[in-house]
Design a protein around this motif. Structure first.
Motif, PDB file in Angstrom:
ATOM      1  N   SER A 120       0.825  -1.198   0.000  1.00 29.59           N
ATOM      2  CA  SER A 120       0.000   0.000   0.000  1.00 29.59           C
ATOM      3  C   SER A 120       0.862   1.251   0.000  1.00 29.59           C
ATOM      4  O   SER A 120       1.879   1.312   0.706  1.00 29.59           O
ATOM      5  CB  SER A 120      -0.911   0.020   1.237  1.00 29.59           C
ATOM      6  N   THR A 202      -2.760   4.873   2.571  1.00 31.61           N
ATOM      7  CA  THR A 202      -3.726   5.521   1.692  1.00 31.61           C
ATOM      8  C   THR A 202      -5.152   5.216   2.121  1.00 31.61           C
ATOM      9  O   THR A 202      -6.001   6.114   2.189  1.00 31.61           O
ATOM     10  CB  THR A 202      -3.521   5.041   0.241  1.00 31.61           C
ATOM     11  N   LEU A 206      -7.801   8.312   2.927  1.00 35.26           N
ATOM     12  CA  LEU A 206      -8.550   8.670   1.718  1.00 35.26           C
ATOM     13  C   LEU A 206      -9.938   9.251   1.997  1.00 35.26           C
ATOM     14  O   LEU A 206     -10.270  10.327   1.485  1.00 35.26           O
ATOM     15  CB  LEU A 206      -8.645   7.458   0.788  1.00 35.26           C
ATOM     16  N   GLN A 210     -11.165  13.115   1.062  1.00 34.81           N
ATOM     17  CA  GLN A 210     -12.326  13.377   0.218  1.00 34.81           C
ATOM     18  C   GLN A 210     -13.350  14.267   0.920  1.00 34.81           C
ATOM     19  O   GLN A 210     -14.053  15.046   0.284  1.00 34.81           O
ATOM     20  CB  GLN A 210     -12.976  12.052  -0.193  1.00 34.81           C
ATOM     21  N   VAL A 227      -4.239   7.223  -6.924  1.00 39.60           N
ATOM     22  CA  VAL A 227      -5.376   7.728  -6.157  1.00 39.60           C
ATOM     23  C   VAL A 227      -5.179   9.197  -5.770  1.00 39.60           C
ATOM     24  O   VAL A 227      -6.146   9.920  -5.542  1.00 39.60           O
ATOM     25  CB  VAL A 227      -5.601   6.842  -4.902  1.00 39.60           C
ATOM     26  N   ASP A 281      -7.912  -1.527  -5.306  1.00 39.94           N
ATOM     27  CA  ASP A 281      -7.379  -0.467  -6.160  1.00 39.94           C
ATOM     28  C   ASP A 281      -7.889   0.896  -5.712  1.00 39.94           C
ATOM     29  O   ASP A 281      -7.144   1.884  -5.700  1.00 39.94           O
ATOM     30  CB  ASP A 281      -7.767  -0.705  -7.626  1.00 39.94           C
ATOM     31  N   ALA A 282      -9.157   0.942  -5.348  1.00 42.24           N
ATOM     32  CA  ALA A 282      -9.761   2.206  -4.912  1.00 42.24           C
ATOM     33  C   ALA A 282      -9.152   2.714  -3.613  1.00 42.24           C
ATOM     34  O   ALA A 282      -9.186   3.911  -3.326  1.00 42.24           O
ATOM     35  CB  ALA A 282     -11.268   2.031  -4.749  1.00 42.24           C
ATOM     36  N   GLY A 284      -5.949   2.264  -2.957  1.00 41.98           N
ATOM     37  CA  GLY A 284      -4.516   2.437  -3.186  1.00 41.98           C
ATOM     38  C   GLY A 284      -3.697   1.248  -2.749  1.00 41.98           C
ATOM     39  O   GLY A 284      -2.519   1.372  -2.422  1.00 41.98           O
TER      40      GLY A 284
END
Length: 318
Positions: A120, A202, A206, A210, A227, A281-282, A284
């Motif tokens: 990560s 991440t 994250l 956001q 990301v 993936d979303a 990271g």
């Protein structure tokens, strides 16, 4: 007599697969950190499909304390039967064993590798009100305001702690380390403004980025993260600076190799599922899922790398 012996032999042969069946009861995955962190998120994402593959429940058990040491102690004392798996981070699998003296276990002698689950990206997060907008500005601000910049971590010896100490070493700063019992309280106090910054995964920061509750100052890997495409790496200001987290699984030493292989195989199948990979993936997180032998070599190399960092920077656990 021959007929009796023949029948008995058939019974033994017929019963052997049942006796060797694995797993026959729930598999427990121990995590040395509280719920809500990156490692907990990954484990709980894997849990249901892994249980489906194994045909038995997979129980995720959080045992926080001492930067993952409490969980590792429990894992080392567990029966070597494949029913107890220690899932750890780079911190408690590779850093703590070389940073902390007089542990009650030996990571290389008391555990056998299963797999490196994933890696990560790591990120330097700051409170949105923090005046520095770049790594260069952070360094300048800290030098102009000695003693006024703190960094939080998930605990002594964990990767967030080591990343901060490595940053101190690379910059000549003396940012004050503030340890917490887990990533969640550490990040919460950065959000609240009690601490100015933290190095964290991440996946943890994250949602707060956001929501505008954290700001990304830089990422810590060798390359920028997809990301956070606009965030520079720390290495763009401090060449050679590199910190990437990873998550691995180990079991007590002397666990039968066929059971280790079965665990690794099913974990790899689960992590290859499109819906799982998409979720990771979303966040990271990149899937690794390497075989036990490769995982073991990698973990040994990481322990050697961080041992050199600890020695060169004169870093202690406290």
């Amino acid at each position: 007599m021959k007929r009796i012996l023949a029948v008995m032999a058939l019974i033994v042969v017929a019963g052997a697969p049942a006796l060797a069946a694995y797993p026959e009861r729930p598999v427990r995955i121990i995590i040395g950190f509280p719920p809500g962190g990156a490692i907990d998120t990954i484990a709980r994402l894997m849990g249901p499909p892994l249980a489906e593959r194994l045909g038995q429940p997979v129980v995720i058990e959080n045992k926080p304390g001492a930067g993952g040491v409490v969980a590792a102690q429990g894992g080392a004392r567990a029966d070597a039967d494949g029913y107890t798996v220690l899932m750890g981070t780079m911190g408690n699998l590779s850093i703590t064993p070389v940073l902390t003296k007089d542990l009650s276990y030996d990571m290389e002698k008391d555990f056998a590798p299963v797999t490196v689950v994933a890696s990560s990206g790591f990120v330097l997060y700051v409170n949105p009100a923090f005046p520095a907008r770049t790594v260069g500005e952070l360094i300048a601000y800290a030098k102009a305001n000695p003693g006024k910049v703190n960094f939080s971590s998930s605990g002594n010896g964990g990767l967030p702690h080591m990343a901060g100490e490595l940053f101190n070493s690379a910059t000549g700063l003396k940012l004050t380390h503030v340890p917490y019992k887990g990533s969640t309280p550490s990040v919460n106090d950065v959000i609240a403004g009690q601490v100015q910054m933290t190095f964290e995964a991440t996946a943890i920061g994250l949602p707060f980025v956001q929501a505008g509750r954290l700001r990304v100052l830089a990422t810590t890997g060798d390359q920028r993260l997809a990301v956070f495409p606009d965030a520079p790496t720390v290495a763009e200001t401090l060449p050679g600076f590199s910190v990437t987290n990873w998550f691995g699984m180990v079991v007590p030493a002397r666990t039968p190799q066929d059971r280790i292989d079965r665990l690794q195989k099913e974990i790899a199948v689960v992590l290859a599922r499109p819906e799982i990979k998409e979720r990771l993936d979303a966040l990271g997180v990149a899937v690794v899922a390497n075989p036990p032998a490769a995982a073991g070599r990698f973990m040994q190399e990481e322990r050697a790398r961080w041992a050199k960092v600890i020695r060169d920077a004169n870093i202690t656990a406290n």
